[in-house]
Design an enzyme around this catalytic site. Structure first.
Site, PDB file in Angstrom:
ATOM      1  N   ASP A   1       0.904  -1.250  -0.065  1.00  0.00           N
ATOM      2  CA  ASP A   1      -0.135  -0.114   0.193  1.00  0.00           C
ATOM      3  C   ASP A   1       1.004   1.152   0.125  1.00  0.00           C
ATOM      4  O   ASP A   1       0.200   2.342  -0.084  1.00  0.00           O
ATOM      5  CB  ASP A   1      -1.099   0.058   1.053  1.00  0.00           C
ATOM      6  CG  ASP A   1      -0.575  -0.050   2.561  1.00  0.00           C
ATOM      7  OD1 ASP A   1       0.809  -0.293   2.542  1.00  0.00           O
ATOM      8  OD2 ASP A   1      -1.211  -0.030   3.488  1.00  0.00           O
ATOM      9  N   SER A   2       2.119   1.106  -0.016  1.00  0.00           N
ATOM     10  CA  SER A   2       3.205   2.068  -0.188  1.00  0.00           C
ATOM     11  C   SER A   2       2.977   3.009  -1.601  1.00  0.00           C
ATOM     12  O   SER A   2       3.262   3.999  -1.927  1.00  0.00           O
ATOM     13  CB  SER A   2       4.489   1.666  -0.051  1.00  0.00           C
ATOM     14  OG  SER A   2       4.751   0.537  -0.754  1.00  0.00           O
TER      15      SER A   2
ATOM     16  N   ASP B   1      -0.782  -6.236  -0.063  1.00  0.00           N
ATOM     17  CA  ASP B   1      -1.153  -5.823   1.337  1.00  0.00           C
ATOM     18  C   ASP B   1      -2.739  -5.471   1.403  1.00  0.00           C
ATOM     19  O   ASP B   1      -3.454  -4.998   0.214  1.00  0.00           O
ATOM     20  CB  ASP B   1      -0.743  -4.356   1.299  1.00  0.00           C
ATOM     21  CG  ASP B   1       0.436  -3.979   2.125  1.00  0.00           C
ATOM     22  OD1 ASP B   1       0.907  -5.130   2.592  1.00  0.00           O
ATOM     23  OD2 ASP B   1       1.482  -3.259   1.866  1.00  0.00           O
TER      24      ASP B   1
ATOM     25  N   LYS C   1      -1.157  -9.423   3.296  1.00  0.00           N
ATOM     26  CA  LYS C   1      -0.159  -9.037   4.478  1.00  0.00           C
ATOM     27  C   LYS C   1      -1.221  -8.052   5.390  1.00  0.00           C
ATOM     28  O   LYS C   1      -1.780  -7.292   4.712  1.00  0.00           O
ATOM     29  CB  LYS C   1       1.017  -8.112   4.217  1.00  0.00           C
ATOM     30  CG  LYS C   1       1.863  -7.607   5.279  1.00  0.00           C
ATOM     31  CD  LYS C   1       3.092  -7.102   4.796  1.00  0.00           C
ATOM     32  CE  LYS C   1       3.098  -5.813   4.325  1.00  0.00           C
ATOM     33  NZ  LYS C   1       2.630  -4.739   5.168  1.00  0.00           N
TER      34      LYS C   1
ATOM     35  N   GLU D   1      -1.441  -5.717   8.790  1.00  0.00           N
ATOM     36  CA  GLU D   1      -0.661  -4.985   9.906  1.00  0.00           C
ATOM     37  C   GLU D   1      -1.428  -5.270  11.298  1.00  0.00           C
ATOM     38  O   GLU D   1      -2.606  -5.197  11.225  1.00  0.00           O
ATOM     39  CB  GLU D   1      -0.519  -3.651   9.449  1.00  0.00           C
ATOM     40  CG  GLU D   1       0.218  -3.228   8.341  1.00  0.00           C
ATOM     41  CD  GLU D   1       0.006  -1.727   8.113  1.00  0.00           C
ATOM     42  OE1 GLU D   1      -0.043  -1.081   9.174  1.00  0.00           O
ATOM     43  OE2 GLU D   1       0.739  -1.416   7.225  1.00  0.00           O
TER      44      GLU D   1
ATOM     45  N   GLU E   1       9.190  -4.016  10.740  1.00  0.00           N
ATOM     46  CA  GLU E   1       9.395  -2.667  10.434  1.00  0.00           C
ATOM     47  C   GLU E   1       9.840  -1.706  11.503  1.00  0.00           C
ATOM     48  O   GLU E   1       9.152  -1.602  12.474  1.00  0.00           O
ATOM     49  CB  GLU E   1       8.396  -1.914   9.408  1.00  0.00           C
ATOM     50  CG  GLU E   1       8.812  -0.662   8.928  1.00  0.00           C
ATOM     51  CD  GLU E   1       7.753  -0.338   7.993  1.00  0.00           C
ATOM     52  OE1 GLU E   1       7.706   0.960   7.353  1.00  0.00           O
ATOM     53  OE2 GLU E   1       6.589  -1.013   7.502  1.00  0.00           O
TER      54      GLU E   1
END
Length: 273
Positions: A53-54, A92, A121, A123, A190
């Protein structure tokens, strides 16, 4: 073999990564957002591609990842899936794609698999265990993500290293074990101290993938635009630039603009008779 010959490596699957950790073989991960770069990264031998999602920052120019939608993620996952042959593909789960309900989480994770991802992924730690359980029960592999979680930047007060004090350190260690028990196949760490990442990596059977987490993780991930020198807004401390393609692109387009204005392009060799 030419540097541009497609890799002869076999297709990576979810079953490859735990044995790589056992053998001490480091895992390489790079973010990808389109067909062309995905093909190049795959030919270069990357083990895993992450449609991060960057893309909100490096593709769309947003200040953070919070505005990225499921529709954007699906579009980019489809493009990357068409470009890779051997690399394992992770997508993501963007902000609000899994936070509202477990039903949303399973449905949206499934959408990413239908678009071509092989895992998603998610978070967060203990608070999201039930959600992760539900996704995995739907036969959708999950990669965890602890430490500096970009979707939580407002709670964290910005992009700040996590796990420096003992309370945070213990929380990350506990969450890592809980995520492993929940069934995640790998864990991104991270923005945490290298010593903490080393301790987490040693305590888990599943591989850890570090970004700003030191050399002792079982693999590393970088945002491709950062490592290639294409994103000029800022360069995090943990990034190593392996090329300055931003300068090369700028110089190439400047040459094109100059030749168009001077009438030097197109030449006879670029024209049809």
């Amino acid at each position: 073999m030419s540097a541009h010959t497609p890799s002869k490596k076999s297709k990576k699957t979810i079953l490859d990564f735990a044995p790589m950790k056992e053998r001490g073989e480091k895992i390489s991960v790079v973010t990808a957002y389109d067909f062309s770069f995905a093909r190049l990264f795959d030919e270069a031998g990357v083990d895993m591609l992450l449609v991060g999602d960057s893309l909100g920052s490096v593709i769309a120019g947003e200040p953070n990842t919070l505005g990225v939608t499921m529709e954007q993620m699906e579009y980019h996952v489809r493009a990357v899936a068409r470009g890779r042959r051997n690399a394992f593909l992770v997508g993501d789960m963007p902000f609000l794609s899994y936070q509202a309900s477990n039903e949303d989480a399973v449905r949206n994770a499934g959408r990413l698999l239908q678009a071509g991802a092989e895992a998603v992924k998610v978070e967060g730690g203990e608070a999201w265990l039930d959600t992760i359980h539900r996704i995995i029960r739907a036969d959708i592999p999950v990669m965890g993500h602890l430490g500096l979680t970009p979707q939580s930047i407002h709670r964290m007060g910005g992009f700040k290293v996590q796990g420096r004090d003992e309370k945070q350190r213990q929380a990350i260690l506990r969450d890592a074990k809980l995520l492993e028990e929940a069934g995640v196949f790998a864990l991104v760490l991270e923005g945490v101290p290298a010593s903490l990442a080393a301790e987490v990596s040693k305590s888990l059977r599943i591989p850890t993938i570090g970004i700003g987490a030191g050399v002792d993780c079982d693999g590393q991930v970088l945002v491709s635009y950062d490592l290639l020198g294409l994103f000029g807004e800022f360069t995090p401390k943990f990034v190593k630039r392996y090329a300055n393609l931003g300068d090369a692109v700028r110089e190439a387009v400047e040459s094109y603009v100059r030749e168009v204005r001077e009438g030097a392009f197109p030449g006879g060799e670029h024209s049809f008779k």
